[in-house]
Every structure is written in structure tokens, then in C-alpha cells.
Design an enzyme around this catalytic site. Structure first.
Site, PDB file in Angstrom:
ATOM      1  N   HIS A 465       0.829  -1.209   0.000  1.00  0.00           N
ATOM      2  CA  HIS A 465       0.000   0.000   0.000  1.00  0.00           C
ATOM      3  C   HIS A 465       0.865   1.263   0.000  1.00  0.00           C
ATOM      4  O   HIS A 465       0.700   2.134   0.852  1.00  0.00           O
ATOM      5  CB  HIS A 465      -0.916   0.009   1.234  1.00  0.00           C
ATOM      6  N   PRO A 466       1.795   1.405  -0.951  1.00  0.00           N
ATOM      7  CA  PRO A 466       2.647   2.604  -0.950  1.00  0.00           C
ATOM      8  C   PRO A 466       1.857   3.838  -1.366  1.00  0.00           C
ATOM      9  O   PRO A 466       0.956   3.770  -2.206  1.00  0.00           O
ATOM     10  CB  PRO A 466       3.722   2.266  -1.982  1.00  0.00           C
TER      11      PRO A 466
END
Length: 549
Positions: A465-466
Site C-alpha cells: 500500500h505505498p
């Protein structure tokens, strides 16, 4: 090739923008380095572990050695295919908590509070089984469904949460996120309902959207105005001109790289790489955030898990059931129960997330536990650690330098220790007594803070989940990269609209808020007034100041 708008990246936000811009009669070219999403490995929900590990569909990016994780190098999958990461992800649908967006507004993202974004979530959704039209959309392009929860382990997980004293929520994407309940997924008619299926293909069918396959090398600027994108195609280097604007939606890892290659970013870093500075924006590539998680694994005392299919004949049977009948385990991502809880008193809204899975296996499909088992993925939602994306060189073919700086803040360790201990309590409830044999991972011998910390250093994984590397903010904020209308500060005709602009990571998986960004950005691009703000309020545990649950 030219268009009114050139979008870089056919991912979650890019597809949504292409759809809305085309709907308004604009001509759009979407630049995508990847190819087709055809075939069962992407479209079958149960095959989710395959595409993210295939060079055909994944950029293959990796972190630099992480100093707080014993120098481990972690994979950072990003979709290189139409649909982007929505075509290779786990299909989990989480909007984020209302307070996440209120926090964005407090950080300078004016017009992005929960009241402002809720109408866009509703516009994009076709919710099947949610809490109703007050909080949920019912006729949008993005179909959202729930699994059948036929395996008794899903309901055991929810029951265990209730027995441990946590609330149960019927719709964590509605008014009340906090609690245990059914998971939602971007699955429709037993297939992955990616942004490509929901938005891009219908938009292309209308004739106003075209795909240009190639590697975007840089934004072409005349002075400080973006006029197109330089692309490496099979025919050579080409420039695709934009009559109105260029919009970057290439992911929180590739968008800052493109900005810097175009002369927009920290001046010294650009000069060090021989790039002329067009706009000195220190925030480009900074503020990198992610969610980490661990897999709490348990052996099962009954042969009811998906392990029975974990062989060549079982996988063939699952694939055939899905291919010919659209049924069976392959029609689900197998994330059908979840939880969002608070780790301690004084935390206003959930800061731990659980994905429950009726098999003990890594997310990438590797390291299957011996025999029947099940697991919960658990991790903190709001780490204070921050990393960066920088250039490896001025060559657009080089991958960016990715440093998350995971677990660099002391509270990360405290939060993970708490998560492990709370998880053990949940799986110790009566609801799991008919099914649980023993703890496999971390293992009952891992008890002290030092033992837990050693386990974390060796086993913590990215939840993929960058975000945050070109964050929203006011033009007066030196670390902001885009203003509240997604315009890149310091240049004209250029916007960013993807998870790069998140000021702070949201609760849960990021596909839903990324699509919402595309929806809302489209209105800004078109010069339309935003949808009317909502006056609905989220449920907040009334005892949050004094109680953990």
C-alpha cells in the site's frame, strides 16, 4: 498522436479519470507500459497470487536493503498492465476511515475531508450487500460484492471477535468501520472487477479513449507548461501532445520518478543527476508510506481449509470449476472476513486491520504451511515511519530507488507487539476451539518483547500500500507537490492523481481511495464544481478515550 488530455498510467485512478473525461466529450490518450489483462490468471479471483509475481504484469520493483529489518530487500509489486495494480491486487475494497480524510484536510488538503469525498465514493460504487444508499453508492461503474462465507472459519473469526468484546459491523465501508464483519471485494459475476473492466474498457468502447503502449520517459515542458509526454514505443521515441493537460497517474513509485525526470523535484537531487530544474519541489519523492503486516498462522484440527486444493489436481479442479461454471473457490479472493480495531484506549478510530484467510500461506503463494491451517494478516494502519523515492539515474529505464525506512519509529514496534498479543487473545476464544490445533507463527515460544521484535525483523511483510510521494497541500506548503485541485505546484498544465497525493496513508487497502482520487480529480480537471458535501457522520466508539474495545 494527440488528445485533449494525456494520462500516464492505466491504473485505478487513471482509468476512472479516462472514463469521466470521455463521458464529458473529451479526447483522451492513456499511456500504459503494460499490455492486456485477458486470461484467467488475472480475471479469476482465486488466482490472485499469480499476476503480481509475473514480470508480464508486474514492474518488479524492490526496496533497497531496509536498515531496521536486518537489511532485508522487500518486493514492491505494482501493476504493469491495463487496470494497473487493480488488475494484480487482492481485490479487497476498503474506502478508508472517515477520520483519515478529515486528517487530510487538517494537513492542508482543503476540500478533501470526509464530507467532500463521500459523494465521490458513492458515485463510483455499485454496492451489493452494503448498508444501503445513505452511505453507499448503488449505480456506479465499480461493482463491490461480498463472499458467500461458506467456510465455517469465516464466521468463527467474526464470532471470536464478538466473544473477545469487540463490536460487529455489518458494513465497515458504511457508517461504522470499527469491528468484525464481512469483507468486500471488487469482484463481479465471479471475476475480478478491476478499474480496467469497470472504467477503461467502457470508455474505450465509446471512441474517446485510446491506449498508447510504451514507457513514459518524461513530461515535455515548454517553459513551465506541460504540453505532452515523451514515450518510448516499439517505433522509437515519440511525443504524445496534450491540447489541455497532462495527468500523471503512474503509481506512488513511478509518478515521483517521472516528475523528477521532467525537472520537477528537489533541486539538488535533480542537479546531481544532470537534470535541469524546472520547479524546485522538495516534497517530490518524500513522505513515502506503506502498511506492514505479519501473518499469524495456526494449524487446523479439521480438514476444512483450502489446503485440500493445494496440489496440482486440486488447482486444476478449482480452475476448471471457475472456467466452465464460474463457481467454486476460484470465484472468491478468499478474503471474506475482516476486522478493524483500536489498539489501546485513547485511539479515536481503528488503527489495526485484519484480513482472515482459510489457509496458511504467504500472500505471494509461497511457503505453504505443512497441512491444514488458517491465518490472519494483521498490521498497524498509521505508522509514523517515512521513506523516499529517488532517482537511480537520469535514465528512464532505470527503476527508482525505493527506501521505505520501515519500522524506523519506536511506536511501530509497540504497535506490532500489541497486535500480536491482541490476535492471540482473539484466536483463543471459544469460537475457534473446534478448529484450532496450535499456533504456527510466530509460535508459542515467542513471548517477550525481544522475541517478538526478532520475529518482526525477520517476517514482517509489506501489504503493498505505498502512497504519499507527491502529497496534496496548500501552495504555500514547501513540502506539498500538488494543490487541492491536483495541479502540480510551480508548473502549468500538469496534474497528479493517484495514491502519490495522499498526505497520510488511509486505513486498509488503497485501491478504493485511489479510484476516488481519479473520480474527484476528473471534476477538477473539467472545471466542474465538486459534488455537494455530505453531512453524514461516521460512528466513533463513544468510549474510545477510556476503553480499547
Amino acid at each position: 498522436m494527440h488528445a485533449d488530455y494525456v494520462i500516464v498510467g492505466a491504473g485505478s485512478a487513471g482509468c476512472a479519470m479516462a472514463y469521466r473525461l470521455a463521458e464529458a466529450g473529451r479526447r483522451v490518450v492513456v499511456i500504459e507500459h503494460g499490455g492486456s489483462d485477458a486470461g484467467p490468471l488475472i480475471q479469476m479471483p482465486g488466482a490472485l497470487s499469480f499476476p503480481m509475481n509475473m514480470a508480464r504484469y508486474d514492474w518488479g520493483l524492490k526496496t533497497e536493503p531496509e536498515p531496521h529489518l536486518d537489511g532485508r530487500v522487500l518486493a514492491t509489486p505494482r501493476g504493469k498492465v491495463i487496470g494497473g495494480s487493480s488488475s494484480i491486487n487482492g481485490m479487497v475494497y476498503v474506502r478508508g476511515h472517515a477520520r483519515d480524510f478529515d486528517t487530510w484536510a487538517e494537513m492542508g488538503a482543503d476540500g478533501w475531508a470526509y464530507a467532500d469525498v463521500l459523494p465521490y465514493f458513492k458515485r463510483m460504487e455499485a454496492s451489493h450487500g452494503g448498508s444501503g444508499p445513505e452511505f453507499r453508492g448503488t449505480d456506479g461503474p465499480l461493482h463491490i460484492t461480498r463472499g458467500k462465507r461458506e467456510n465455517p472459519l469465516f464466521d468463527a473469526f467474526i464470532a471470536a471477535g464478538r466473544q473477545a468484546g469487540y463490536p460487529v459491523t455489518e458494513d465497515y465501508n458504511g457508517q461504522q468501520q470499527e469491528g468484525f464483519g464481512p469483507f468486500e471485494a471488487t469482484i463481479w459475476k465471479n471475476r475480478r472487477w478491476s478499474a480496467a473492466n469497470a472504467y477503461l474498457k467502457p470508455a474505450m468502447a465509446g471512441g474517446n479513449v485510446h491506449i498508447a503502449h510504451g514507457l513514459a520517459r518524461r513530461v515535455v515542458l515548454e517553459g513551465t507548461r506541460a504540453v505532452g509526454v515523451e514515450v518510448a514505443t516499439a517505433r522509437g521515441i515519440e511525443v504524445i501532445r496534450a491540447g489541455r493537460e497532462v495527468i500523471l497517474a503512474a503509481s506512488s513509485l513511478n509518478t515521483p520518478k517521472l516528475l523528477m525526470l521532467s525537472g520537477i523535484g528537489p533541486a539538488q537531487h535533480l542537479q546531481d543527476n544532470g537534470i535541469a530544474v524546472v520547479a524546485d519541489r522538495a516534497g517530490v519523492g518524500a513522505n513515502l508510506q506503506d502498511h506492514l503486516e505479519i501473518y499469524m498462522q495456526f494449524s487446523a484440527s479439521q480438514p476444512i481449509t483450502l489446503f485440500k486444493y493445494w496440489n496440482i489436481w486440486g488447482k486444476a479442479w478449482v480452475g476448471a470449476q471457475w472456467l466452465f461454471a464460474g463457481q467454486g473457490p476460484g470465484a472468491s479472493n478468499q478474503f471474506e472476513a475482516c476486522a478493524f480495531i483500536r489498539s489501546r484506549p485513547g485511539v479515536e478510530y481503528p488503527d489495526l486491520q485484519y484480513h482472515f484467510l482459510p489457509i496458511a500461506v504467504r500472500y505471494d503463494g509461497k511457503a505453504i504451511s505443512a497441512g491444514h491451517g488458517f491465518q490472519a494478516h494483521v498490521g498497524p494502519m498509521r505508522s509514523k515511519s517515512r521513506g523516499s523515492v529517488t532517482l537511480r539515474s537520469s535514465d528512464p529505464a532505470d527503476p527508482p530507488v525505493i527506501r521505505f525506512n520501515y519500522m524506523s519509529h519506536p511506536t511501530d514496534w509497540e504497535d506490532f507487539r500489541t497486535a500480536i498479543r491482541l490476535t492471540r487473545e482473539i484466536f483463543g476464544q471459544d469460537a475457534f476451539k473446534p478448529y484450532l490445533r496450535a499456533e504456527l507463527q510466530p509460535g508459542p515460544e515467542v513471548q517477550s518483547d525481544a522475541e517478538i521484535d526478532a520475529f518482526l525483523r525477520a517476517h514482517v511483510e509489506s501489504a503493498y500500500h505505498p502512497c504519499g510521494t507527491a502529497r496534496l497541500g496548500r501552495a504555500s506548503d514547501p513540502m506539498a507537490v500538488v494543490d487541492p485541485e491536483c495541479r502540480v505546484i510551480g508548473v502549468e498544465g500538469l496534474r497528479v492523481a493517484d495514491s502519490s497525493i495522499f498526505p497520510q496513508v488511509t486505513n486498509g487497502n488503497l485501491n478504493a481511495p485511489s479510484i476516488m482520487v481519479g473520480e474527484k480529480a476528473a471534476d477538477h480537471i473539467l472545471g466542474r464544481p465538486p459534488l455537494p458535501a455530505s453531512n453524514l457522520e461516521p460512528w466513533i466508539n463513544p468510549n474510545w478515550r477510556t476503553a480499547q474495545r
